[in-house]
Design a protein around this motif. Structure first.
Motif, PDB file in Angstrom:
ATOM      1  N   TYR A 153       5.368  -5.119   2.821  1.00 45.49           N
ATOM      2  CA  TYR A 153       6.086  -4.345   3.576  1.00 45.49           C
ATOM      3  C   TYR A 153       6.464  -2.886   2.387  1.00 45.49           C
ATOM      4  CZ  TYR A 153       7.113  -7.151   7.508  1.00 45.49           C
ATOM      5  OH  TYR A 153       7.098  -7.888   8.630  1.00 45.49           O
ATOM      6  N   GLU A 154       6.037  -3.214   1.123  1.00 44.98           N
ATOM      7  CA  GLU A 154       6.069  -2.186   0.131  1.00 44.98           C
ATOM      8  C   GLU A 154       4.845  -1.090   0.584  1.00 44.98           C
ATOM      9  OE1 GLU A 154       4.907  -1.790  -4.209  1.00 44.98           O
ATOM     10  OE2 GLU A 154       6.534  -3.193  -3.832  1.00 44.98           O
ATOM     11  N   VAL A 209       0.276 -12.191   0.008  1.00 43.61           N
ATOM     12  CA  VAL A 209       1.457 -13.190   0.185  1.00 43.61           C
ATOM     13  C   VAL A 209       0.534 -14.527   0.258  1.00 43.61           C
ATOM     14  CG1 VAL A 209       0.787 -12.790   2.889  1.00 43.61           C
ATOM     15  CG2 VAL A 209       3.090 -13.457   2.203  1.00 43.61           C
ATOM     16  N   ARG A 218       3.974  -9.496 -11.086  1.00 44.95           N
ATOM     17  CA  ARG A 218       4.359  -9.560  -9.523  1.00 44.95           C
ATOM     18  C   ARG A 218       4.003 -10.879  -8.816  1.00 44.95           C
ATOM     19  NH1 ARG A 218       4.434  -5.242  -5.365  1.00 44.95           N
ATOM     20  NH2 ARG A 218       3.714  -3.574  -7.027  1.00 44.95           N
ATOM     21  N   SER A 227       4.109 -12.131  -1.933  1.00 43.52           N
ATOM     22  CA  SER A 227       5.273 -11.945  -1.162  1.00 43.52           C
ATOM     23  C   SER A 227       5.197 -11.320  -0.079  1.00 43.52           C
ATOM     24  CB  SER A 227       6.610 -11.596  -2.051  1.00 43.52           C
ATOM     25  OG  SER A 227       7.585 -11.283  -1.270  1.00 43.52           O
ATOM     26  N   TRP A 228       5.667 -11.542   1.258  1.00 42.43           N
ATOM     27  CA  TRP A 228       5.530 -10.596   2.238  1.00 42.43           C
ATOM     28  C   TRP A 228       6.105  -9.061   1.703  1.00 42.43           C
ATOM     29  CZ3 TRP A 228       2.985 -11.192   6.706  1.00 42.43           C
ATOM     30  CH2 TRP A 228       2.688 -12.354   7.030  1.00 42.43           C
ATOM     31  N   ALA A 229       7.115  -9.170   0.778  1.00 42.65           N
ATOM     32  CA  ALA A 229       7.638  -7.736   0.532  1.00 42.65           C
ATOM     33  C   ALA A 229       6.668  -6.871  -0.124  1.00 42.65           C
ATOM     34  CB  ALA A 229       8.607  -8.232  -0.838  1.00 42.65           C
ATOM     35  N   ASN A 230       5.200  -7.429  -0.688  1.00 35.66           N
ATOM     36  CA  ASN A 230       4.533  -6.628  -1.153  1.00 35.66           C
ATOM     37  C   ASN A 230       3.675  -5.988   0.186  1.00 35.66           C
ATOM     38  OD1 ASN A 230       4.646  -7.509  -3.776  1.00 35.66           O
ATOM     39  ND2 ASN A 230       3.294  -9.399  -3.377  1.00 35.66           N
ATOM     40  N   LYS A 239       5.930   0.871   3.667  1.00 38.03           N
ATOM     41  CA  LYS A 239       6.801   1.986   3.597  1.00 38.03           C
ATOM     42  C   LYS A 239       6.111   3.198   2.911  1.00 38.03           C
ATOM     43  CE  LYS A 239      11.054   2.866   0.595  1.00 38.03           C
ATOM     44  NZ  LYS A 239      12.159   2.351  -0.432  1.00 38.03           N
TER      45      LYS A 239
END
Length: 348
Positions: free
Chosen positions: A334-335, A199, A326, A329-332, A338
């Motif tokens: 949170y991936e 991120v 890619r 991102s913060w999404a990385n 998960k």
């Protein structure tokens, strides 16, 4: 004792500058011609948290140093881990039986160096201070942090004691009988640093995200489990304590959170608030050290039968950012979370 700095960027430039300022015999060597020329013409400037200073010394490209044709005594190897062989190879003919190669690098480069030049010429080194190459002749220095020298076989030799004394011109260098413990301890910390580079944020901001801490600590635990299988006892440094992370069943969440808060404060107070990994990806747009630093852990893990789902996913994500498949991102992160939440509970 003449010291040749091979790779005179961030780490090499800082150490060489401090030693040169103290009157030690230092030669800089770097593949960046503009950096070499700048040092020779105007000197090397170190911008630190407490002072900024410039030293004037002699710098060479690898070809120029080879053409000089003088035996090399002590080599401080300060190049990226994946450049180890290419950086050393030109100088094989200048090495004598007394040449010492000190690996001031990330990862387990000592294993590769000992195969290239012999274990008897190889000295391990754990270094944790932060620095960034800003432009030719100019380096940002984050400040003093841990530096340990060690023989690969764990002995406390006269030569590492001499190097320790020389490095006092930089700061509180120490010797250890467990250099592999420090190197694996740093590898577990490296897992955390690579995760912060997923991120476009400061290292401290990521570590302060409490909802991600279980995921990040499991990532580090995978690395520490591999070290355990290799019969290495990882050691802590600079507010990073692997013993609070692994073994998993002994983890005290309150103590660990307290330590992570301290680590985040240290990160926030450092002049360099983002990792060198982040800088490689976001600023310099170049390959990170992931292939030489984290991929070997995956290989060792496979040979030891250790599952590393988070580390594997992290390596994949870093490589995709390198190739621009890619985005940061913060999404990385949170991936990764998960994936962590899908894992069966770790019992050991």
């Amino acid at each position: 004792m003449a010291i040749t700095i091979i790779g005179s960027g961030a780490i090499g430039g800082v150490l060489g500058a401090y030693l040169l300022r103290a009157g030690k015999e230092v030669a800089f060597c770097d593949i960046a011609t503009d950096h070499v020329e700048k040092i020779n013409k105007e000197g090397l400037t170190i911008e630190g948290p407490e002072e900024t200073f410039t030293v004037h010394g002699k710098a060479y490209t690898p070809q120029q140093l080879v053409e000089k044709n003088e035996p090399l005594g002590v080599i401080f190897l300060c190049v990226k881990a994946h450049h180890t062989e290419a950086a050393l190879k030109p100088f094989f003919s200048l090495m004598t039986s007394g040449t010492q190669v000190v690996s001031l690098q990330n990862g387990l480069c000592e294993r590769q160096i000992s195969k290239l030049v012999g274990a008897e010429r190889t000295i391990g080194c754990f270094v944790n201070f932060s620095a960034d190459y800003l432009e030719p002749g100019r380096i940002l220095y984050g400040g003093v942090a841990s530096l340990y020298l060690g023989e690969l076989d764990g002995t406390i030799s006269a030569r590492i004691l001499r190097l320790k004394a020389i490095l006092q011109s930089w700061g509180p260098a120490k010797v250890t009988d467990n250099i592999w413990g420090y190197l694996w301890g740093k590898l577990s910390y490296a897992g955390l640093l690579y995760a912060t580079a997923l991120v476009d944020e400061t290292m401290a901001a990521v570590v302060r995200k409490e909802e991600l801490r279980d995921t990040l600590m499991e990532l580090c635990s995978e690395i520490l489990e591999v070290a355990d299988k290799e019969r290495v006892s990882p050691l802590g440094f600079d507010d990073w304590d692997p013993s609070l992370v692994y073994p998993r069943e002994l983890r005290d969440k309150e103590k660990l959170n307290g330590q992570l808060n301290k680590l985040a404060e240290r990160m926030a107070s450092n002049k360099k608030t983002k990792s060198g990994i982040w800088r490689d990806l976001a600023v310099r747009k170049r390959q990170t050290e992931v292939d030489a630093q984290l991929v070997p852990i995956l290989e060792i893990a496979e040979s030891q039968g250790v599952e590393t789902p988070l580390l594997s996913a992290l390596v994949k994500a870093i490589k995709e950012i390198e190739t621009e498949k890619r985005q940061m991102s913060w999404a990385n992160l949170y991936e990764l979370k998960k994936i962590y939440e899908s894992l069966p509970e770790k019992a050991s």
